[in-house]
Scaffold this motif. Structure first.
Motif, mmCIF file in Angstrom:
data_model
loop_
_atom_site.group_PDB
_atom_site.id
_atom_site.type_symbol
_atom_site.label_atom_id
_atom_site.label_comp_id
_atom_site.label_asym_id
_atom_site.label_seq_id
_atom_site.Cartn_x
_atom_site.Cartn_y
_atom_site.Cartn_z
ATOM 1 N N LEU A 10 96.635 21.214 -22.013
ATOM 2 C CA LEU A 10 97.084 22.517 -22.503
ATOM 3 C C LEU A 10 97.590 22.397 -23.944
ATOM 4 O O LEU A 10 97.278 23.225 -24.798
ATOM 5 C CB LEU A 10 98.201 23.065 -21.604
ATOM 6 C CG LEU A 10 97.763 23.566 -20.229
ATOM 7 C CD1 LEU A 10 98.974 23.727 -19.312
ATOM 8 C CD2 LEU A 10 97.011 24.895 -20.343
ATOM 9 N N LYS B 294 95.928 17.826 -6.425
ATOM 10 C CA LYS B 294 94.877 18.806 -6.738
ATOM 11 C C LYS B 294 93.622 18.574 -5.892
ATOM 12 O O LYS B 294 93.432 17.494 -5.340
ATOM 13 C CB LYS B 294 94.516 18.719 -8.235
ATOM 14 C CG LYS B 294 95.691 18.881 -9.177
ATOM 15 C CD LYS B 294 96.262 20.282 -9.134
ATOM 16 C CE LYS B 294 97.157 20.567 -10.313
ATOM 17 N NZ LYS B 294 98.512 20.951 -9.959
ATOM 18 N N ASP C 281 93.914 28.006 -18.293
ATOM 19 C CA ASP C 281 94.652 27.006 -17.526
ATOM 20 C C ASP C 281 93.950 26.908 -16.182
ATOM 21 O O ASP C 281 94.185 27.704 -15.260
ATOM 22 C CB ASP C 281 96.126 27.399 -17.353
ATOM 23 C CG ASP C 281 96.917 26.311 -16.636
ATOM 24 O OD1 ASP C 281 96.304 25.523 -15.899
ATOM 25 O OD2 ASP C 281 98.160 26.264 -16.784
ATOM 26 N N GLN D 157 94.467 24.295 -11.547
ATOM 27 C CA GLN D 157 94.402 24.397 -10.080
ATOM 28 C C GLN D 157 93.027 24.864 -9.611
ATOM 29 O O GLN D 157 92.875 25.220 -8.446
ATOM 30 C CB GLN D 157 95.458 25.399 -9.590
ATOM 31 C CG GLN D 157 96.874 25.040 -10.003
ATOM 32 C CD GLN D 157 97.923 25.936 -9.376
ATOM 33 O OE1 GLN D 157 97.626 26.853 -8.624
ATOM 34 N NE2 GLN D 157 99.182 25.665 -9.684
ATOM 35 N N GLY E 187 96.524 12.575 -14.610
ATOM 36 C CA GLY E 187 95.229 12.732 -15.279
ATOM 37 C C GLY E 187 94.990 14.181 -15.647
ATOM 38 O O GLY E 187 95.541 15.097 -15.029
ATOM 39 N N TYR F 255 96.277 15.811 -11.170
ATOM 40 C CA TYR F 255 97.486 15.364 -10.458
ATOM 41 C C TYR F 255 97.104 15.112 -8.987
ATOM 42 O O TYR F 255 96.246 15.813 -8.448
ATOM 43 C CB TYR F 255 98.548 16.470 -10.591
ATOM 44 C CG TYR F 255 99.898 16.066 -10.068
ATOM 45 C CD1 TYR F 255 100.715 15.207 -10.793
ATOM 46 C CD2 TYR F 255 100.348 16.526 -8.835
ATOM 47 C CE1 TYR F 255 101.948 14.819 -10.302
ATOM 48 C CE2 TYR F 255 101.584 16.138 -8.336
ATOM 49 C CZ TYR F 255 102.379 15.273 -9.073
ATOM 50 O OH TYR F 255 103.586 14.886 -8.578
ATOM 51 N N PHE G 174 103.151 27.218 -13.046
ATOM 52 C CA PHE G 174 103.973 26.025 -13.201
ATOM 53 C C PHE G 174 104.500 25.968 -14.639
ATOM 54 O O PHE G 174 103.828 26.435 -15.562
ATOM 55 C CB PHE G 174 103.118 24.791 -12.877
ATOM 56 C CG PHE G 174 103.862 23.494 -12.963
ATOM 57 C CD1 PHE G 174 104.985 23.265 -12.185
ATOM 58 C CD2 PHE G 174 103.440 22.501 -13.833
ATOM 59 C CE1 PHE G 174 105.682 22.071 -12.271
ATOM 60 C CE2 PHE G 174 104.123 21.301 -13.922
ATOM 61 C CZ PHE G 174 105.239 21.088 -13.138
HETATM 62 C C1 LIG Z 1 98.915 25.842 -13.366
HETATM 63 C C2 LIG Z 1 99.240 24.475 -13.861
HETATM 64 N N1 LIG Z 1 99.293 24.250 -15.182
HETATM 65 C C3 LIG Z 1 99.562 23.039 -15.675
HETATM 66 C C4 LIG Z 1 99.795 21.960 -14.853
HETATM 67 C C5 LIG Z 1 100.156 20.638 -15.463
HETATM 68 O O1 LIG Z 1 99.312 19.595 -15.070
HETATM 69 P P1 LIG Z 1 99.867 18.097 -15.012
HETATM 70 O O2 LIG Z 1 100.825 18.001 -13.889
HETATM 71 O O3 LIG Z 1 98.619 17.279 -14.793
HETATM 72 O O4 LIG Z 1 100.475 17.811 -16.335
HETATM 73 C C6 LIG Z 1 99.725 22.127 -13.468
HETATM 74 C C7 LIG Z 1 99.880 21.002 -12.546
HETATM 75 O O5 LIG Z 1 100.797 20.647 -11.979
HETATM 76 C C8 LIG Z 1 99.458 23.420 -12.953
HETATM 77 O O6 LIG Z 1 99.422 23.643 -11.645
#
Ligand SMILES: Cc1ncc(COP(=O)(O)O)c(C=O)c1O
Length: 373
Positions: free
Chosen positions: A69, A191, A162, A165, A199, A188, A91
């Motif tokens: 992101l 997932k 994003d 998920q 990752g 993660y 999240f």
């Molecule tokens: C909607 C959303 N955005 C961003 C993330 C961030 O991903 P990460 O945990 O791999 O950094 C997640 C994961 O937990 C997520 O569910």
């Protein structure tokens, strides 16, 4: 709350490992024998395979979805003082990435039917400072990208998806991850497509974005010890590249099972006194999570736990009400649909090894607790 003693745990990653153990250990051994611990051939092979899967020209593998992101927003030119429009029902990482750029998140309320950013509210949130729209495909359910892309193009804005998920989701026949200028994925461990550690990845059809992300993930290097700009250490480990290739090979089975479980839950819960999210018939939802919306959610959750059923809440608080974003001073009541969703959402167990007996037990117990319509 029930954990190891649960009749139905929320997730069972150990069962998945038991089924894949030989394959996984072989791949990890290969990484060790090649000593390709960071990036390297396994990561490269995964990038090629995941780009093909997402129907995009490029995939740049990273160390997390959060990094994806962050680099995605930087690649789209987000700078300090800019505004990025997103959903409060996600999240924290979605908004964190905006903050990392020195930009400000602007939260737009959700459509209660899908829990995704409501495109009808989007236009009035656009200002001269808006740079990017950042929709989230929450629980795997595609955001209304047709409407969002149309508004973005009318206002000259970029869209970063994003898709953390939403591995394998489709909107109007097209894979999410290929719809916006770029997309961020997380691998993660929980997932649908998951690593054995952290990752993430960016997917894009834009050569310039891919080139930027490739350099930015490794200290801005364009060739060895040539640093074009100050970057980050956001590289994917070799182990994760090796594991993710195996997981991608088995993804269709995971995806089909999640969809089947969702279908069974929907059928069994049709008469229960609760709300189910709406699936657009033109889209495909991989059901990373299966959620229902119930009144007295915390009581219902406790009663389920007492009967051995583990559940989860994604997420108990919308981002504008998180202490981390208190400085924006957005009071409760401002984004009522997101607030109500967070008060009522309840995630039920969903994973490959969940069997029909368990699905029926979960659905029947929940129906008993909430009653029928
Ligand atoms: C909607 C959303 N955005 C961003 C993330 C961030 O991903 P990460 O945990 O791999 O950094 C997640 C994961 O937990 C997520 O569910």
């Amino acid at each position: 709350m029930a954990t190891s003693t649960a009749v139905v745990p929320f997730l069972d990653l150990k069962a998945e490992y038991a089924a894949l153990r030989e394959e996984i250990l072989g791949a990890l051994d290969r990484v060790c024998r090649n000593a390709s611990f960071v990036l390297g051939p396994e990561v490269q092979a995964f990038e090629t395979q995941f780009a093909a899967f997402c129907e995009t020209k490029h995939c740049v593998a990273l160390n997390s979805g959060t990094s994806a992101l962050h680099l995605g927003l930087l690649a789209l030119g987000v700078q300090p003082g800019d505004e990025v429009i997103t959903t409060p029902n996600t999240f924290l990482a979605t908004a964190e990435a905006i903050t990392y750029c020195g930009a400000n998140p602007v939260f737009v309320d959700i459509d209660p039917a899908t829990a995704n950013l409501n495109p009808n509210l989007l236009e009035r949130a656009i200002t001269a400072k808006t740079k990017v729209i950042l929709p989230v495909h929450l629980y795997g359910r595609p955001a209304d990208m047709t409407a969002i892309l149309e508004i973005a193009s009318r206002h000259g804005l970029s869209v970063l998806e994003d898709a953390c998920q939403a591995h394998g989701a489709r909107h109007r026949g097209r894979r999410v991850g290929s719809l916006g200028k770029a997309a961020a994925f997380s691998f993660y461990p929980t997932k649908n497509l998951s690593a054995y550690g952290e990752g993430g990845a960016i997917t894009t059809n834009d050569d310039r974005i891919a080139q930027f992300a490739r350099a930015a993930r490794t200290h801005g290097q364009t060739s060895r010890y040539e640093h074009e700009f100050v970057g980050y250490n956001y590289r994917m480990d070799g182990f994760q590249g090796a594991v993710l290739q195996i997981k991608l090979k088995h993804f269709a089975e995971v995806d089909a099972r999640h969809k089947e479980i969702a279908r069974e839950y929907r059928e069994l819960l049709a008469a229960a006194r609760l709300d189910l999210p709406h699936d657009d018939p033109g889209d495909e939802c991989p059901y990373h999570l299966f959620v229902v919306y119930v009144d007295r959610r915390d009581d219902v959750r406790r009663e389920l736990a007492a009967r051995g059923i583990e559940t989860a809440v994604h997420y108990p608080r919308p981002l504008h009400l998180q202490p981390a974003y208190a400085a924006y001073g957005i009071p409760r009541g401002t984004l009522p649909h997101a607030e109500r969703a967070c008060d009522r959402v309840l995630g039920l167990p969903i994973y490959l090894s969940l069997d029909s007996g368990q699905i029926q037990y979960v659905a029947n117990t929940l129906r008993e607790i909430v009653g029928t319509k």
